[in-house]
Design an enzyme around this catalytic site. Structure first.
Site, PDB file in Angstrom:
ATOM      1  CG  ASP A   8     -33.730   4.145  48.434  1.00  0.00           C
ATOM      2  OD1 ASP A   8     -33.080   5.078  47.862  1.00  0.00           O
ATOM      3  OD2 ASP A   8     -34.999   4.257  48.172  1.00  0.00           O
ATOM      4  CG  HIS A   9     -32.952   2.008  43.892  1.00  0.00           C
ATOM      5  ND1 HIS A   9     -33.964   1.941  44.695  1.00  0.00           N
ATOM      6  CD2 HIS A   9     -33.728   2.683  42.745  1.00  0.00           C
ATOM      7  CE1 HIS A   9     -35.111   1.917  44.611  1.00  0.00           C
ATOM      8  NE2 HIS A   9     -34.991   2.640  43.299  1.00  0.00           N
ATOM      9  CB  CYS A  65     -34.742   6.809  50.592  1.00  0.00           C
ATOM     10  SG  CYS A  65     -36.103   7.649  51.584  1.00  0.00           S
ATOM     11  CB  THR A  67     -39.019  11.923  50.438  1.00  0.00           C
ATOM     12  OG1 THR A  67     -39.329  10.651  51.284  1.00  0.00           O
ATOM     13  CG2 THR A  67     -39.426  12.017  49.046  1.00  0.00           C
ATOM     14  N   GLY A  68     -36.387  10.762  52.026  1.00  0.00           N
ATOM     15  CA  GLY A  68     -35.720  10.363  53.402  1.00  0.00           C
ATOM     16  C   GLY A  68     -36.871  10.160  54.327  1.00  0.00           C
ATOM     17  CB  VAL A  69     -40.765   9.956  54.199  1.00  0.00           C
ATOM     18  CG1 VAL A  69     -41.811   9.621  55.086  1.00  0.00           C
ATOM     19  CG2 VAL A  69     -40.543  11.701  54.145  1.00  0.00           C
ATOM     20  N   GLY A  70     -39.491   7.634  54.048  1.00  0.00           N
ATOM     21  CA  GLY A  70     -39.685   6.102  54.091  1.00  0.00           C
ATOM     22  C   GLY A  70     -38.684   5.372  54.762  1.00  0.00           C
ATOM     23  CG  HIS A  98     -34.735  21.686  71.168  1.00  0.00           C
ATOM     24  ND1 HIS A  98     -35.714  22.751  70.902  1.00  0.00           N
ATOM     25  CD2 HIS A  98     -33.321  22.524  71.791  1.00  0.00           C
ATOM     26  CE1 HIS A  98     -35.193  23.997  71.272  1.00  0.00           C
ATOM     27  NE2 HIS A  98     -33.745  23.784  71.448  1.00  0.00           N
ATOM     28  NE  ARG A 132     -37.312  24.092  77.212  1.00  0.00           N
ATOM     29  CZ  ARG A 132     -36.217  24.998  76.507  1.00  0.00           C
ATOM     30  NH1 ARG A 132     -35.195  24.891  76.955  1.00  0.00           N
ATOM     31  NH2 ARG A 132     -36.493  25.165  75.367  1.00  0.00           N
ATOM     32  CG  HIS A 133     -34.572  20.281  75.165  1.00  0.00           C
ATOM     33  ND1 HIS A 133     -35.764  20.693  74.564  1.00  0.00           N
ATOM     34  CD2 HIS A 133     -33.677  21.399  75.484  1.00  0.00           C
ATOM     35  CE1 HIS A 133     -35.251  21.991  74.360  1.00  0.00           C
ATOM     36  NE2 HIS A 133     -34.425  22.228  74.760  1.00  0.00           N
ATOM     37  NE  ARG A 136     -40.737  19.594  76.229  1.00  0.00           N
ATOM     38  CZ  ARG A 136     -40.159  20.751  76.125  1.00  0.00           C
ATOM     39  NH1 ARG A 136     -39.078  20.907  75.251  1.00  0.00           N
ATOM     40  NH2 ARG A 136     -40.761  21.853  76.768  1.00  0.00           N
TER      41      ARG A 136
END
Length: 149
Positions: A8-9, A65, A67-70, A98, A132-133, A136
């Site tokens: 984003d900006h 962005c 925080t990287g979260v959105g 993993h 094993r990964h 998942r």
């Protein structure tokens, strides 16, 4: 290897430096924007990069962005995407080993560019361990199938 990148900006400055970093390593980059610092909404860029990855237009994706979260939440709505927000190289490495993550996200307001480069390099150099990964990853795909049909 080809990487789709978007921001984003808020992530413009980091994005441009990341592109230079990747290209200096001989990695092809496709830039999905944003291209100016004028206020914009991150979901469109998360979606564009995610679609490029699941559509095999790119091998992997990077999103930026504040925080990287959105932006990662937006990408993770696309079935087949396993986007991770990382603020340290170890988490980035393990996310690939993993969880076979295919999009890396980080916040330009959280980490500086030198740390971002280390995170990216660790992520790119890591390989999915399978075993094993894989079970998942299959379970995650089953959840996607259940809710996205």
């Amino acid at each position: 290897m080809k990487i789709a990148i978007g921001c984003d900006h808020v992530g413009i400055e980091h994005k441009d430096l990341v592109i230079s970093h990747l290209e200096s390593k001989g990695i092809e980059v496709e830039d999905f924007g944003a291209f100016t610092t004028e206020r914009t909404d991150y979901p469109q860029y998360g979606l564009a990069v995610a679609e490029a990855v699941v559509g095999k237009q790119a091998d992997l994706g990077i999103l930026i962005c504040g925080t990287g979260v959105g932006i990662s939440l937006s990408a993770n709505k696309v079935p087949g995407i396993r986007a991770v927000v990382c603020s340290d190289p170890y988490t980035a490495q393990l996310s690939k080993e993993h969880n076979n993550t295919n999009i890396l996200a980080f916040g330009s307001r959280v980490i500086g560019i030198e740390l971002a480069k280390m995170i990216i390099d660790n992520w790119l150099n890591a390989e999915f361990e399978g075993g094993r990964h894989q079970n998942r990853i299959n379970q995650i795909a089953e959840i996607e199938e259940k809710y996205h049909g």
